[in-house]
Design an enzyme around this catalytic site. Sequence first.
Site, PDB file in Angstrom:
ATOM      1  N   LYS A  50      30.689  56.035  54.310  1.00  0.00           N
ATOM      2  CA  LYS A  50      31.677  54.966  54.103  1.00  0.00           C
ATOM      3  C   LYS A  50      32.594  55.343  52.936  1.00  0.00           C
ATOM      4  O   LYS A  50      32.131  55.921  51.939  1.00  0.00           O
ATOM      5  CB  LYS A  50      30.936  53.655  53.812  1.00  0.00           C
ATOM      6  CG  LYS A  50      31.830  52.421  53.768  1.00  0.00           C
ATOM      7  CD  LYS A  50      30.986  51.151  53.590  1.00  0.00           C
ATOM      8  CE  LYS A  50      31.841  49.902  53.542  1.00  0.00           C
ATOM      9  NZ  LYS A  50      31.043  48.665  53.392  1.00  0.00           N
ATOM     10  N   SER A 125      32.088  45.001  56.679  1.00  0.00           N
ATOM     11  CA  SER A 125      33.150  45.926  56.354  1.00  0.00           C
ATOM     12  C   SER A 125      32.863  47.379  56.713  1.00  0.00           C
ATOM     13  O   SER A 125      33.777  48.202  56.740  1.00  0.00           O
ATOM     14  CB  SER A 125      33.432  45.846  54.848  1.00  0.00           C
ATOM     15  OG  SER A 125      32.295  46.276  54.111  1.00  0.00           O
ATOM     16  N   SER A 149      27.635  43.585  55.467  1.00  0.00           N
ATOM     17  CA  SER A 149      28.525  44.655  55.931  1.00  0.00           C
ATOM     18  C   SER A 149      27.868  45.871  56.561  1.00  0.00           C
ATOM     19  O   SER A 149      28.560  46.710  57.130  1.00  0.00           O
ATOM     20  CB  SER A 149      29.410  45.135  54.788  1.00  0.00           C
ATOM     21  OG  SER A 149      30.461  44.234  54.619  1.00  0.00           O
TER      22      SER A 149
HETATM   23  N1  GLN Z   1      31.981  39.705  55.085  1.00  0.00           N
HETATM   24  C1  GLN Z   1      31.481  39.575  53.766  1.00  0.00           C
HETATM   25  C2  GLN Z   1      32.630  39.561  52.783  1.00  0.00           C
HETATM   26  O1  GLN Z   1      33.719  39.670  53.222  1.00  0.00           O
HETATM   27  C3  GLN Z   1      30.515  40.679  53.440  1.00  0.00           C
HETATM   28  C4  GLN Z   1      31.152  41.969  53.125  1.00  0.00           C
HETATM   29  C5  GLN Z   1      30.177  43.020  52.680  1.00  0.00           C
HETATM   30  O2  GLN Z   1      28.975  42.926  52.897  1.00  0.00           O
HETATM   31  N2  GLN Z   1      30.697  44.013  51.987  1.00  0.00           N
HETATM   32  O3  GLN Z   1      32.469  39.440  51.619  1.00  0.00           O
END
Ligand code: GLN
Length: 447
Positions: A50, A125, A149
């Site tokens: 990532k 994400s 995410s």
């Molecule tokens: N969807 C969640 C957010 O937008 C989690 C994102 C994540 O785990 N990085 O904060």
Amino acid sequence: MMTLKEALKLSADELKKLKDELQEKIKANPELNAYIDVNNVGEGVPIAIKDNIQVKDWSVTSGSKILQGYIAPYNATVIEKMIKAGLSPFGRTNMDEFAMGSTTESSFYGKTLNPIDASRVPGGSSGGSAAAVGAGLAIAALGSDTGGSIRQPAAFCGIVGMKPTYGRVSRYGLGAYASSLDQIGPMTQNVEDAAILYDIISGHDPKDSTSADKNDKVSKNLNPQRKLRIAVLPKYIENASEDVKIAYAKAIDALKAQGHEIIEREMMDAKFDISAYYITATAEATTNLARYDGIRYGNRIEGKNLEETFINTRSEGFGDEVKRRILLGNFVLSSGYYEAYYVKAQKTRHIIKEEYAKIFEDVDLILSPVAPTVANKFGELENPMDMYLSDLYTISINLAGLPALSLPICKNPEGMPVGLQLIANAYEEQTLFDGALSLEREIAYTK
Ligand code: GLN
């Protein structure tokens, strides 16, 4: 695609061939946009990374314009550990800007498509990592999970995604979103590979002050025969779609068939999780993102003076979602509102932790949805609030610091994968993987 377990047995020549093939396949599928770029240089088993994990000499940008031009001067601890174990970072994968989002649409590099249905999001994400593994363009990948995410994109793309206990995996070299919630974890084709990759990246790291002094490993001791007590949440899942409810019933039957004991438990309304999470995460993000001022890292847009340079750099460099969260975070931390929002969120976080602790007094695992639906179509979650609400099933686990693993259970009538997660008590990764392996075997999901 061969598994990580198989790839670890390849000779240097076979590995080279595999990597060249992968690279060709990635080139032939540009519209998926899972990878930002491929760096086919290392010697080991290729792992997709990532774009918020530092790999020395790579451009690492957290999917943001503000980090264009930044070259990582060092390896994250997880990368050092991977290289020592015979793996090599192979390419960086697309993500929501600074890991803020659930769809991978907020990336500076444009959206990633779902490999099963191109009209749908891959989740986020870590959508690039999930799409790469799901499409057979990676053997395995690393993602990061602040509020779901890893697990949610894994569920949307039909793969396995695991978030370790907070402190199990070093955050040294991870681009911070919300430091008290972030964990790096494996995204793989199956549970055993997730255990292998988890073993490689986990362990105490003196470079991360929140790293736990724990080094026990799981993959050599996997035991799907163990009989466990597993909590199910009949009321908590009421907000989920029919697809998810069907998968939930199927998973319960599979767990029973494997001889596990099913116990009904309840959790408080997830609306409290969402409030506590979005206050905590944005407050921490605001602080973490203050360092991107155009002076120290990446892109700089010069102004007449220093202040104007800060303003220009940040106005141009951050996308809308990141700006929204910086505003929210500053608001909840501001003197007039700190008690009403931030302090209250921390109290709620404590209650959530206690609630899990209570359940884990007499069960080994909890079975829960990952997302309320299968992967959304692009444009379906049109306002940010809808997107935040869709995180209801993943974020409490980060607030409580627990380990959880998402795995595919079945497909809905349109052929989209439905994933569910198992949650374990803190540091009970062995139990988590044992239970997940037994569920995976009984379900026998095929792509
Ligand atoms: N969807 C969640 C957010 O937008 C989690 C994102 C994540 O785990 N990085 O904060």
